[in-house]
Design a protein around this motif. Structure first.
Motif, PDB file in Angstrom:
ATOM      1  N   TRP A 124     -87.776 -15.371 -17.438  1.00 18.03           N
ATOM      2  CA  TRP A 124     -88.283 -16.372 -16.498  1.00 18.03           C
ATOM      3  C   TRP A 124     -87.887 -17.779 -16.940  1.00 18.03           C
ATOM      4  CZ3 TRP A 124     -91.643 -20.439 -17.311  1.00 18.03           C
ATOM      5  CH2 TRP A 124     -92.010 -21.141 -16.149  1.00 18.03           C
ATOM      6  N   GLN A 125     -88.035 -18.085 -18.237  1.00 18.83           N
ATOM      7  CA  GLN A 125     -87.692 -19.411 -18.743  1.00 18.83           C
ATOM      8  C   GLN A 125     -86.208 -19.726 -18.525  1.00 18.83           C
ATOM      9  OE1 GLN A 125     -89.063 -18.956 -22.788  1.00 18.83           O
ATOM     10  NE2 GLN A 125     -90.897 -20.180 -22.390  1.00 18.83           N
ATOM     11  N   LEU A 126     -85.342 -18.763 -18.826  1.00 17.48           N
ATOM     12  CA  LEU A 126     -83.907 -18.991 -18.672  1.00 17.48           C
ATOM     13  C   LEU A 126     -83.505 -19.205 -17.213  1.00 17.48           C
ATOM     14  CD1 LEU A 126     -82.515 -16.433 -21.257  1.00 17.48           C
ATOM     15  CD2 LEU A 126     -82.435 -18.931 -21.424  1.00 17.48           C
ATOM     16  N   LYS A 127     -84.149 -18.492 -16.291  1.00 12.29           N
ATOM     17  CA  LYS A 127     -83.837 -18.654 -14.868  1.00 12.29           C
ATOM     18  C   LYS A 127     -84.481 -19.913 -14.271  1.00 12.29           C
ATOM     19  CE  LYS A 127     -83.258 -13.772 -13.686  1.00 12.29           C
ATOM     20  NZ  LYS A 127     -83.789 -12.691 -12.838  1.00 12.29           N
ATOM     21  N   SER A 128     -85.480 -20.448 -14.945  1.00 10.41           N
ATOM     22  CA  SER A 128     -86.209 -21.608 -14.421  1.00 10.41           C
ATOM     23  C   SER A 128     -85.395 -22.895 -14.617  1.00 10.41           C
ATOM     24  CB  SER A 128     -87.558 -21.744 -15.135  1.00 10.41           C
ATOM     25  OG  SER A 128     -87.375 -22.298 -16.433  1.00 10.41           O
ATOM     26  N   ALA A 179     -83.246 -11.174 -20.152  1.00 11.81           N
ATOM     27  CA  ALA A 179     -83.350 -11.474 -21.580  1.00 11.81           C
ATOM     28  C   ALA A 179     -84.161 -10.396 -22.277  1.00 11.81           C
ATOM     29  CB  ALA A 179     -83.988 -12.849 -21.765  1.00 11.81           C
ATOM     30  N   SER A 180     -84.467 -10.620 -23.533  1.00 11.82           N
ATOM     31  CA  SER A 180     -85.154  -9.606 -24.345  1.00 11.82           C
ATOM     32  C   SER A 180     -86.606  -9.377 -23.933  1.00 11.82           C
ATOM     33  CB  SER A 180     -85.087  -9.991 -25.821  1.00 11.82           C
ATOM     34  OG  SER A 180     -85.584 -11.303 -26.005  1.00 11.82           O
ATOM     35  N   ASN A 181     -87.191 -10.301 -23.173  1.00 12.41           N
ATOM     36  CA  ASN A 181     -88.547 -10.082 -22.653  1.00 12.41           C
ATOM     37  C   ASN A 181     -88.708 -10.853 -21.342  1.00 12.41           C
ATOM     38  OD1 ASN A 181     -89.814 -12.804 -23.184  1.00 12.41           O
ATOM     39  ND2 ASN A 181     -89.299 -12.255 -25.294  1.00 12.41           N
TER      40      ASN A 181
END
Length: 189
Positions: A87-91, A80-82
């Protein structure tokens, strides 16, 4: 004269040019990517990209009932952009990449709309949840399918409801609609 007409008819019926065979293309992972975009905090600024896509595209220029597309997308390649958003998207807030490492798409029908444009009907599976999707697609620069070129570039887009795939966290902050843009490059086998 009748004999010549019969021979011409037989030649035409058994001519290989009359029966175009489907051409199967293997997706080139290093030249294929999937972009995701969505609204968050009321703005269109959140984006992510997935790489390492594998699969097959089978197209028959004469008979679209032979057309098939199957795509496997490794969630672990998501960027992602940061780093925090990655991490949030993969979590387990969203994709839960550790538990569900693959996203899968398989077409049920590819309908030619003419001029190198297609409507692709199929099933998208994310986090073991399968839902029907429809994509609009076009061959790069309107190129016709040419088995001699041995290459295919396809652009497709669709939008999904993330909550339909069990990703319903942070609804007040992140919109439910996710736009998907695919750039697929494939080589004939």
């Amino acid at each position: 004269m009748i004999r010549t007409a019969c021979l011409c008819t037989l030649f035409a019926l058994f001519s290989p040019a009359l029966y175009a065979a489907p051409v199967t293309y293997a997706i080139t992972p290093d030249k294929t990517s999937i972009g995701l975009s969505w609204r968050a905090f009321g703005h269109d600024f959140s984006q992510a990209r997935l790489q390492g896509v594998t699969g097959m595209v089978t197209l028959n220029p004469e008979e679209d009932h032979d057309d098939r597309i199957e795509v496997n997308i490794p969630v672990g390649t998501l960027v992602a952009s940061n780093s925090l958003l990655t991490w949030q998207l993969k979590s387990d807030l969203f994709f839960d990449a550790e538990r569900y490492p693959q996203i899968h798409f398989v077409s049920s029908r590819v309908a030619s709309l003419g001029d190198g444009n297609y409507r692709i009907f199929g099933v998208l599976t994310v986090k073991n949840v399968s839902r029907p999707v429809v994509m609009l697609a076009s061959l790069d620069s309107g190129k016709t399918i040419d088995p001699a070129s041995r290459a295919l570039a396809l652009h497709a887009s669709t939008a999904i409801s993330r909550s339909a795939f069990g990703m319903d966290r942070l609804v007040g902050v992140v919109d439910d609609r996710v736009n998907i843009a695919l750039t697929i490059t494939a080589q004939s086998r």
